[in-house]
Design an enzyme around this catalytic site. Structure first.
Site, PDB file in Angstrom:
ATOM      1  N   LYS A 175       9.775  -0.278  13.852  1.00  0.00           N
ATOM      2  CA  LYS A 175      10.291   0.002  12.494  1.00  0.00           C
ATOM      3  C   LYS A 175      11.369   1.084  12.575  1.00  0.00           C
ATOM      4  CE  LYS A 175       5.984  -0.656   9.874  1.00  0.00           C
ATOM      5  NZ  LYS A 175       4.994   0.021   9.066  1.00  0.00           N
ATOM      6  N   GLU A 217      10.612  -4.601   4.275  1.00  0.00           N
ATOM      7  CA  GLU A 217      10.681  -6.015   3.869  1.00  0.00           C
ATOM      8  C   GLU A 217      10.366  -6.143   2.380  1.00  0.00           C
ATOM      9  OE1 GLU A 217       9.053  -4.839   6.500  1.00  0.00           O
ATOM     10  OE2 GLU A 217       9.274  -6.175   8.227  1.00  0.00           O
ATOM     11  N   HIS A 246      -3.082 -33.203  18.517  1.00  0.00           N
ATOM     12  CA  HIS A 246      -1.919 -33.975  18.971  1.00  0.00           C
ATOM     13  C   HIS A 246      -0.809 -33.049  19.439  1.00  0.00           C
ATOM     14  CE1 HIS A 246      -3.813 -37.622  17.508  1.00  0.00           C
ATOM     15  NE2 HIS A 246      -4.299 -36.829  16.562  1.00  0.00           N
ATOM     16  N   LYS A 300       0.843  -1.199   0.000  1.00  0.00           N
ATOM     17  CA  LYS A 300       0.000   0.000   0.000  1.00  0.00           C
ATOM     18  C   LYS A 300       0.882   1.255   0.000  1.00  0.00           C
ATOM     19  CE  LYS A 300      -3.580   2.261   2.733  1.00  0.00           C
ATOM     20  NZ  LYS A 300      -4.513   2.191   3.852  1.00  0.00           N
ATOM     21  N   GLU A 334      -4.143  -6.554  15.123  1.00  0.00           N
ATOM     22  CA  GLU A 334      -3.658  -5.241  14.681  1.00  0.00           C
ATOM     23  C   GLU A 334      -4.791  -4.219  14.758  1.00  0.00           C
ATOM     24  OE1 GLU A 334      -0.219  -4.547  11.647  1.00  0.00           O
ATOM     25  OE2 GLU A 334      -2.041  -4.225  10.503  1.00  0.00           O
ATOM     26  N   GLY A 345      -4.796  -2.065   5.218  1.00  0.00           N
ATOM     27  CA  GLY A 345      -4.006  -3.207   4.737  1.00  0.00           C
ATOM     28  C   GLY A 345      -4.647  -4.548   5.051  1.00  0.00           C
ATOM     29  N   ARG A 346      -5.092  -4.738   6.296  1.00  0.00           N
ATOM     30  CA  ARG A 346      -5.620  -6.045   6.700  1.00  0.00           C
ATOM     31  C   ARG A 346      -7.034  -6.295   6.188  1.00  0.00           C
ATOM     32  NH1 ARG A 346      -4.319  -2.579  10.519  1.00  0.00           N
ATOM     33  NH2 ARG A 346      -5.887  -1.655  11.885  1.00  0.00           N
TER      34      ARG A 346
HETATM   35  O1  F6P Z   1       3.567  -2.763   9.681  1.00  0.00           O
HETATM   36  C1  F6P Z   1       2.220  -3.020   9.637  1.00  0.00           C
HETATM   37  C2  F6P Z   1       1.654  -2.737   8.270  1.00  0.00           C
HETATM   38  O2  F6P Z   1       1.552  -1.387   8.069  1.00  0.00           O
HETATM   39  C3  F6P Z   1       0.309  -3.416   8.091  1.00  0.00           C
HETATM   40  O3  F6P Z   1      -0.726  -2.697   8.619  1.00  0.00           O
HETATM   41  C4  F6P Z   1       0.272  -3.594   6.619  1.00  0.00           C
HETATM   42  O4  F6P Z   1      -0.687  -4.540   6.241  1.00  0.00           O
HETATM   43  C5  F6P Z   1       1.684  -4.038   6.351  1.00  0.00           C
HETATM   44  O5  F6P Z   1       2.470  -3.279   7.247  1.00  0.00           O
HETATM   45  C6  F6P Z   1       2.165  -3.849   4.946  1.00  0.00           C
HETATM   46  O6  F6P Z   1       2.095  -2.512   4.557  1.00  0.00           O
HETATM   47  P1  F6P Z   1       2.247  -2.111   3.045  1.00  0.00           P
HETATM   48  O7  F6P Z   1       1.144  -2.732   2.272  1.00  0.00           O
HETATM   49  O8  F6P Z   1       2.184  -0.621   3.028  1.00  0.00           O
HETATM   50  O9  F6P Z   1       3.589  -2.607   2.577  1.00  0.00           O
END
Ligand code: F6P
Length: 545
Positions: free
Chosen positions: A512, A212, A384, A206, A353, A267-268
């Site tokens: 972060k 990452e 199990h 987003k 979250e 995002g979620r």
């Molecule tokens: O760090 C949390 C977050 O902001 C989430 O809310 C989001 O889904 C995820 O990182 C990924 O964010 P983006 O889509 O901006 O890379």
């Protein structure tokens, strides 16, 4: 004491909990022969049995009063109509617009958002059909056989979970993979089995700033270019899903290959948007439409069903009942379906979250518990592993059991046993086994005296663990859409009950920021920054390579 915990509805619930806390589900069922029918609800194709919960009519009535007092229906209606329910950030939260009929206008800040939603969906369809048919090919003319979605959190968990869940609907000639972790083992392992000429990457973020995702996308681009030797290959093999057009341009992605969405999609909650591009590639546009239709059916149910028969409302209320009045600190999600093995991880982000907050909408500390820890794994594997604690541990852990009536495979014997295990576990959790029953069984086997007493103590099951059983007809796109939307709306219900904003996530920011500073300190030539605590400084020294 806050206005909420001092309110009449809250106090009445506390008082009622004290009167029924020691009542056992055995007693509820004995007293109420039609309990299953009375406590089961249906909506959007899902059947949900809530009868194995520690509630009577009075508890439900008081919970409904709490919902009215906390204006659950008002928050629901404001969310659907595009008001700024993300109060902290002053934005709408309109994931429901993504599955709304495009013919129904929805003005946000005076502009109808539906044409833009339809436009992106239309572009996704055209793109997916071209890739799936082989019309759209790689830089050297090879057909794409593999798609790698690079994203994390909401840009990974939802789509990855749905792609797994709907594997029977996927096309054999296009494999879809998900890479999220900053640990290069994730990407490197995936790339090792792929052919650059036939691999399409979706950089899904987003913000397009998530460390990452950008790091993985950079490495993937290097891998591609090392094989192709032509920088123009990036434009052919990379597409992006983002709200950040400048970021995607700088990465080298052609604006025609960017699928946008909007800041009013969290995002979620985003898998219904272009974030679902990898899902659409995997299952095709028609099945994706069905996924949206399932979510839309749940939206309609949430909007129309009265509080007393409303699935997300009942789920949200029962969750709050145990969290706030019984002290339950966790909630298990136990799908009896291997293809739903990623559902607990998706729901962890969705619920924790969203509602893992300790200040209310006005910024005041709350004086009650909010979101419990959400966890789980598929049955029967968990039986199990950790079910021992559910059956004989010391904690109250409400859990959701999810099962489909019809499997996709042709092994009825497996499915019969799977269903049997699912139902057996909810039965055992609810009713347990008394000390007398354990003793009688042992005596029948000839055990006596002290040995009998010792074994009986160990073979007694307290029961009274509440469970919800969710039954799908089949794990198809419609059912998956309805199921995920059900949990999304549960989140909204609980946020209203707790008076918290579920649509921001400031709790992820501090780590972060600190990682950036520590990252710089880990460079071989760097000196640890001033102001670091002793533990972190010592660990930096140990881990610096
Ligand atoms: O760090 C949390 C977050 O902001 C989430 O809310 C989001 O889904 C995820 O990182 C990924 O964010 P983006 O889509 O901006 O890379």
């Amino acid at each position: 004491m806050s206005a909420l915990t001092d309110s009449p509805a809250w106090r009445a619930l506390e008082a009622h909990q004290r009167t029924i806390a020691s009542r056992h589900l055995r007693e509820w069922f004995a007293a109420e022969p039609d309990r299953a029918a009375r406590h089961s609800l249906e909506g959007a194709g899902l059947f949900v049995d809530f009868s194995k919960h520690r509630v009577d009519d009075r508890a439900l009535d008081l919970l409904h009063r709490l919902a009215v007092q906390q204006d659950v229906e008002g928050w629901r209606d404001r969310m659907f109509s595009g008001e700024a329910v993300n109060t902290g950030e002053g934005r709408a939260a309109l994931h429901t617009a993504l599955r709304r009929p495009v013919s129904m206008p929805l003005p946000v800040d005076g502009v109808d958002v539906m044409p833009a939603v339809a436009e992106v969906l239309g572009r996704m369809r055209v793109f997916c059909e071209a890739v799936r048919s082989g019309d759209r090919r790689g830089h050297t003319g090879r057909r794409f056989t593999d798609v790698v979605n690079i994203g994390i959190g909401g840009s990974d968990l939802g789509p990855a979970m749905v792609t797994e869940a709907l594997q029977p609907y996927t096309d054999d000639c296009l494999r879809v993979h998900y890479v999220s972790n900053l640990d290069a083992a994730d990407l490197a392992t995936r790339l090792a089995s792929l052919d650059p000429e036939a691999t399409l990457f979706i950089v899904c973020s987003k913000t397009f700033t998530t460390i990452e995702t950008i790091t993985n996308a950079d490495t993937a681009r290097q891998w591609l270019l090392a094989a192709m030797g032509d920088p123009r290959a990036t434009g052919v093999h990379f597409v992006a899903v983002s709200t950040n057009l400048e970021g995607t341009r700088q990465f080298g992605i052609d604006p025609d290959n960017v699928f946008g969405f909007w800041d009013w999609v969290g995002g979620r909650f985003s898998l219904w948007s272009a974030v679902g591009l990898a899902v659409m590639l995997a299952i095709g546009p028609c099945a994706f439409d069905e996924l949206l239709a399932g979510a839309r059916a749940m939206d309609e149910h949430f909007l129309q069903a009265p509080l007393e028969r409303n699935l997300p409302v009942r789920m949200g209320l029962l969750g709050a009942w145990y969290t706030n009045f019984f002290g339950a600190a966790s909630h298990a999600v136990l799908p009896y379906d291997q293809r739903l093995h990623r559902l607990p991880a998706h729901l962890q982000q969705l619920e924790m979250e969203s509602n893992g907050k300790s200040v209310d909408r006005q910024g005041r500390p709350v004086d009650h518990a909010t979101c419990p820890v959400v966890w789980g794994s598929p049955g029967t594997n968990g039986q199990h592993a950790f079910y021992q604690l559910l059956h004989q541990g010391t904690q109250l852990i409400p859990s959701d059991f999810i099962i489909a009536r019809q499997p996709h495979h042709s092994h009825p014997q497996h499915h019969r046993l799977l269903v049997a295990n699912c139902l057996a576990q909810t039965e055992a959790l609810a009713f347990g086994k008394t000390g007398d029953e354990a003793r009688a069984e042992l005596a029948m086997r000839g055990v006596a005296g002290e040995r009998l007493e010792l074994l009986a103590a160990n073979q007694t099951f307290g029961g009274n663990q509440p469970t919800t059983t969710l039954v799908l007809e089949q794990l198809d796109p419609h059912a998956v859409g309805a199921l995920v939307a059900l949990y999304e709306h549960k989140v909204l219900v609980q946020s209203a009950l707790w008076n918290i904003n579920p649509f921001d996530q400031w709790g992820v920011e501090l780590g972060k920021k600190l990682a950036l500073r520590i990252g710089a300190c880990l460079l071989p030539s760097a000196v640890p920054a001033a102001g670091l605590d002793d533990s972190t400084r010592a660990l930096i020294d140990r881990l610096r390579t």
